[in-house]
Design an enzyme around this catalytic site. Structure first.
Site, mmCIF file in Angstrom:
data_model
loop_
_atom_site.group_PDB
_atom_site.id
_atom_site.type_symbol
_atom_site.label_atom_id
_atom_site.label_comp_id
_atom_site.label_asym_id
_atom_site.label_seq_id
_atom_site.Cartn_x
_atom_site.Cartn_y
_atom_site.Cartn_z
ATOM 1 N N SER A 263 51.824 54.299 50.373
ATOM 2 C CA SER A 263 52.713 53.255 50.984
ATOM 3 C C SER A 263 53.886 52.935 51.598
ATOM 4 C CB SER A 263 52.491 52.197 50.161
ATOM 5 O OG SER A 263 53.773 52.259 48.913
ATOM 6 N N LYS A 264 53.738 52.502 52.602
ATOM 7 C CA LYS A 264 55.002 51.432 53.194
ATOM 8 C C LYS A 264 56.604 52.319 51.870
ATOM 9 C CE LYS A 264 55.093 51.665 57.285
ATOM 10 N NZ LYS A 264 55.801 52.700 58.308
ATOM 11 N N ARG A 265 56.765 51.553 51.020
ATOM 12 C CA ARG A 265 57.282 51.235 50.122
ATOM 13 C C ARG A 265 57.905 53.017 49.598
ATOM 14 N NH1 ARG A 265 56.240 51.196 45.327
ATOM 15 N NH2 ARG A 265 53.638 50.041 45.771
ATOM 16 N N ASP A 273 52.960 57.164 62.297
ATOM 17 C CA ASP A 273 54.594 56.877 62.155
ATOM 18 C C ASP A 273 54.762 58.472 62.065
ATOM 19 O OD1 ASP A 273 54.639 54.471 61.267
ATOM 20 O OD2 ASP A 273 53.919 55.219 59.106
#
Ligand code: GLU
Length: 507
Positions: A263-265, A273
């Site tokens: 995830s983005k985390r 991206d």
């Protein structure tokens, strides 16, 4: 259980919801379906699960097309190109689902449910209070004809329509031989009668996906392990319709290095991206293919063609795989080095243009020069985006000095060397401004002075680039060109080299 179809009959699919950017996990499962189809000369279908009308948007469909094309995952049937089993958007297939809903209602395997959301919430809360797993009570299954008619009339008066539930028979075992995990079994008693079509006429995922797979003659399904819990419900729909289910396999999740879902985390979760960061599609493709699958030869670098040839369902693993960015960067480097200079430059161009370093339509001679500049960094960069930082001093009129390099390299004693170098270089006419000529000249100077190369070459390097590390110095000077080199030497001498003794103690 359906027999394994003849190779040419393999039909697989990717069924994303066009509700946002493409997640790496989705493209990962799509990639294995694609490899399987291409290996067996089968068909790869793209269709959209767009029944979430609030969140589904055409712009996200376009993003899906774009990311798939970028990765080289082509499809044989799809919303944009059609095919024999279309339409390929769920919202355009509502009449098809309704036919199957009607069939199940007529068979007595499905029934109308008039319960309001409030009634269902109350049922759920009661179950929770009693510490039980919630399952629908089956209240509407047992209505008499008169009760049914009354509720139907009441709903109609309120402008609502009833939902439709599948009646789940008690006491049967729902089992499948998972292509990745082996046999998985669940008892039907654990599943309550579930909604297959909502009151608003929209089917739920577990129903629509089955109808799509049946009507599109899908033979094999590879998807993420998050869907394991959905499979028993889907098997119930196949069973009620008397149609054998395709062969289904559930791949392990892709995890970040913290072992949490990607995830983005813990990294970048979207294909876009990686694209924006300058990863090559061939590198990402290769990298993703080795997450959850290993070729027999265990080679890391595998072309698309090799992957197609070597792909086998047997070597898929159920274990989660870790998205190791360092490995992806390494693979990206391998693929970057394999490109021809021109191809490398072609792929770098959008990054340079976005950074405002290169104009929209460079002339032929400028394009040749750009290729030469990029070629000297091709052996080094990890991503295409890195090229911007690595080469910007070639493109900009004014350089930014790395202050650390300035302090370390540009000493009062560098002044003499830079002045001499400037004088020597001023005498070189443009037509002689070549790497070899400049090298000969400056080496000769170093020898005459009886100093070390680094004492002269490092100040020149910092003076012309602003930094202490660049590609080979004489190539850099040659590519920078006479005017820029001389101007930067002069500028550095007047602005950045400390006068004798005046900057003592700076270090
Ligand atoms: N829309 C679902 C997903 O992308 C499809 C799941 C499936 O393959 O059945 O996860």
């Amino acid at each position: 259980m359906v027999d394994t179809p003849g190779p040419s009959k393999v039909r697989v699919r990717m069924a994303p919801s066009p509700t946002g950017p493409v997640h790496v996990g989705n493209i990962h499962t799509a990639l294995f379906n694609w490899l399987f189809a291409r290996k067996f000369g089968g068909t790869f279908v793209l269709r959209f699960e767009d029944t979430d009308r609030e969140r589904s948007e055409r712009k996200w469909e376009d993003v899906i097309y774009e990311e798939m094309r970028w990765l080289g995952l082509d499809w044989d049937e799809g919303p944009d190109i059609g095919g024999p089993y279309g339409p390929y958007r769920q919202t355009e297939r509502l009449d098809i689902y309704q036919r199957y809903v009607d069939q199940l209602l007529a068979q007595g395997d499905a029934y109308y449910c008039y319960c309001s959301p409030e009634e269902l919430a109350a049922e759920r809360q009661a179950a929770e209070r009693a510490g039980q797993t919630y399952r629908y009570s089956g209240r509407c299954l047992h209505l008499s004809e008169a009760e049914r008619a009354a509720l139907a009339a009441q709903l109609e008066a309120e402008g609502r329509s009833p939902a439709v539930r599948l009646h789940v028979p008690a006491g049967i075992t729902l089992a499948w031989d998972d292509l990745v995990r082996g046999r998985i079994e669940t008892e039907s008693n654990t599943i309550g009668d579930f909604v297959i079509r909502r009151g608003n006429g929209i089917p739920v995922y577990n129903f629509a996906v089955v109808i799509d797979d049946i009507t599109m003659k899908i033979t094999h399904i590879l998807r993420g392990e998050g869907h394991i819990s959905n499979t028993p419900m889907q098997l119930l729909v196949y069973r009620a319709l008397g149609v054998p289910a395709p062969q289904i396999g559930h791949l392990g999740h892709i995890l970040g290095t913290d072992r949490q879902k990607l995830s983005k985390r813990n990294g970048d979760a979207y294909v876009g991206d990686y694209r924006a960061k300058g990863f090559l599609p061939e590198a990402l493709f290769n990298f993703l293919a080795l997450l959850g699958w290993t070729p027999e030869d265990e080679q890391e670098v595998q072309s698309r063609e090799q992957l197609i040839e070597k792909f086998s369902l047997e070597r898929l693993t159920r274990a989660p795989s870790i998205f190791d960015l360092t490995k992806l960067e390494w693979l990206n480097g391998v693929y970057i080095r394999e490109l021809s200079v021109e191809e490398f430059a072609r792929r770098c161009l959008p990054f340079l243009q976005k950074a405002g370093l290169v104009e929209d339509h460079p002339s032929a001679s400028r394009w040749t020069w750009i290729q030469q500049v990029l070629a000297i960094e091709q052996p080094r960069v990890k991503t295409l985006a890195d090229i911007v930082q690595a080469t910007e001093y070639f493109f900009k009129d004014e350089i930014e000095y790395d202050e650390k390099a300035v302090r370390k390299v540009l000493k009062p004693e560098s002044r003499l060397f830079l002045q001499d170098a400037l004088q020597l270089l001023e005498k070189v006419p443009s037509e002689k401004w070549q790497s070899g000529v400049l090298e000969g000249l400056l080496h000769e100077y170093v020898e005459r002075q009886g100093v070390k190369n680094i004492q002269v070459f490092q100040p020149i390097r910092v003076a012309v680039s602003g930094r202490a590390a660049t590609p080979p110095l004489f190539d850099t000077l040659a590519l920078l060109g006479r005017e820029k080199t001389l101007a930067r030497l002069r500028h550095t001498l007047s602005e950045r080299v400390p006068k004798e003794n005046s900057e003592e103690g700076l270090d």
